[in-house]
Design a protein around this motif. Structure first.
Motif, mmCIF file in Angstrom:
data_model
loop_
_atom_site.group_PDB
_atom_site.id
_atom_site.type_symbol
_atom_site.label_atom_id
_atom_site.label_comp_id
_atom_site.label_asym_id
_atom_site.label_seq_id
_atom_site.Cartn_x
_atom_site.Cartn_y
_atom_site.Cartn_z
ATOM 1 N N THR A 1 -28.316 -10.458 -57.910
ATOM 2 C CA THR A 1 -28.869 -11.757 -57.514
ATOM 3 C C THR A 1 -30.366 -11.813 -57.777
ATOM 4 O O THR A 1 -30.896 -12.806 -58.294
ATOM 5 C CB THR A 1 -28.584 -12.027 -56.032
ATOM 6 N N THR B 1 -13.763 -22.463 -47.222
ATOM 7 C CA THR B 1 -14.641 -22.683 -48.376
ATOM 8 C C THR B 1 -14.306 -23.982 -49.096
ATOM 9 O O THR B 1 -15.197 -24.768 -49.434
ATOM 10 C CB THR B 1 -14.524 -21.499 -49.350
ATOM 11 N N LEU C 1 -16.729 -27.412 -49.582
ATOM 12 C CA LEU C 1 -17.007 -27.989 -50.898
ATOM 13 C C LEU C 1 -16.532 -29.437 -50.974
ATOM 14 O O LEU C 1 -17.245 -30.313 -51.488
ATOM 15 C CB LEU C 1 -16.331 -27.160 -51.990
ATOM 16 N N ILE D 1 -29.108 -27.369 -52.589
ATOM 17 C CA ILE D 1 -28.012 -26.622 -53.206
ATOM 18 C C ILE D 1 -28.002 -25.181 -52.710
ATOM 19 O O ILE D 1 -26.953 -24.625 -52.373
ATOM 20 C CB ILE D 1 -28.135 -26.679 -54.740
ATOM 21 N N VAL D 2 -29.184 -24.565 -52.676
ATOM 22 C CA VAL D 2 -29.280 -23.189 -52.165
ATOM 23 C C VAL D 2 -28.842 -23.135 -50.707
ATOM 24 O O VAL D 2 -28.123 -22.214 -50.282
ATOM 25 C CB VAL D 2 -30.722 -22.661 -52.323
ATOM 26 N N THR E 1 -26.716 -25.083 -49.154
ATOM 27 C CA THR E 1 -25.255 -25.199 -49.056
ATOM 28 C C THR E 1 -24.585 -23.885 -49.450
ATOM 29 O O THR E 1 -23.573 -23.495 -48.846
ATOM 30 C CB THR E 1 -24.738 -26.335 -49.946
ATOM 31 N N GLY E 2 -25.133 -23.198 -50.468
ATOM 32 C CA GLY E 2 -24.582 -21.901 -50.836
ATOM 33 C C GLY E 2 -24.712 -20.882 -49.723
ATOM 34 O O GLY E 2 -23.772 -20.123 -49.434
ATOM 35 N N ALA F 1 -21.744 -18.976 -47.604
ATOM 36 C CA ALA F 1 -21.701 -17.518 -47.474
ATOM 37 C C ALA F 1 -21.637 -17.090 -46.014
ATOM 38 O O ALA F 1 -20.899 -16.166 -45.651
ATOM 39 C CB ALA F 1 -22.914 -16.904 -48.159
#
Length: 257
Positions: free
Chosen positions: A15, A186, A190, A224-225, A227-228, A232
């Motif tokens: 990453t 998940t 989404l 976006i980050v 939401t990721g 997780a």
């Protein structure tokens, strides 16, 4: 450092390497201006971690996610269990399920928006449909995988239907149910964000759409980050619950050992 000790660090190192490549390519002008450097995205996140509007959007999305997941898990488990245990129900519903399952949940969204408007009910309803399918499949195959010898032995020893459900069927199906809930979680997140984005329903999706429309790209990628990271965290939470619920299961006992 030994390879065995390095292995747990590989995801973090990968990453970090990808983020470094992103930073270099964006800062050097290789990437278009619509893709800002990682440093700008990170700076926006740090500056807005205390913003009330952002956390309000997170709360709205989590509310949609939780309601949709509960509904999808309940409906999927009920349908999957009935189809696996009752042949007539399976014959009646197999064709309908196989027809509806490949249809993306975004397809009925325009109709739902026309009928109900841009409301939370639309997001929850369609996200619940998305959660239903993995739960249905996992429950179906879980019930079918129950050892018939154990089931017949319990019947011979005089266990009632309720006792067989608790002591034979439930332990056999539980690993499948845990996996189904984790997958559905998940997919539900989404779907909820996608419905919010397309339907402009308040939540992280609508916030993302607003930033994208106005060209605030560091904020857009920041959402976006976020939401990721949210996905997780939820996945890790369900994995932890799964390990606790299945600590008696051979696969988890072997992992602990």
């Amino acid at each position: 450092m030994r390879p065995a000790r390095l292995a747990p660090l590989l995801p973090t190192l990968t990453t970090a390497a990808l983020l470094a490549v992103w930073e270099v390519l964006s800062a050097s002008g290789v990437l278009p201006v619509e893709i800002p450097p990682v440093s700008e995205v990170g700076a926006w996140l740090v500056d807005n971690l205390g913003a009330g509007d952002l956390w309000t959007a997170v709360g709205q999305t989590l509310g949609h996610w939780a309601l949709a997941l509960l509904a999808g898990v309940a409906i999927g488990a009920a349908l999957g269990g009935a189809m696996a245990a009752i042949p007539v129900v399976n014959e009646l519903l197999t064709g309908v399920v196989e027809f509806l399952r490949p249809i993306p949940v975004v397809v009925p969204l325009p109709i739902m928006l026309l009928l109900l408007g841009a409301t939370s009910e639309v997001v929850v309803s369609l996200a619940a449909v998305a959660a239903t399918w993995p739960m249905l499949s996992q429950t179906f195959y879980g019930v079918r995988a129950v050892d018939p010898v154990a089931r017949d032995t319990a019947r011979v020893f005089g266990l009632t239907a309720g006792q067989r459900l608790v002591w034979v069927t439930a332990p056999g199906v539980l690993p499948y149910l845990c996996t189904g809930v984790r997958i559905a979680s998940t997919i539900t997140l989404l779907a909820a964000i996608a419905m919010e984005l397309i339907g402009a329903v308040p939540g992280l999706g609508a916030t993302l759409g607003t930033y994208a429309t106005n060209g605030v790209y560091d904020a857009m990628y920041g959402v976006i980050v976020l939401t990721g990271l949210l996905g997780a965290v939820l996945n890790a939470a369900f994995e932890g619950l799964e390990r606790r619920a299945l600590r008696w299961h051979p696969s988890h006992r072997a992992r602990i050992a």
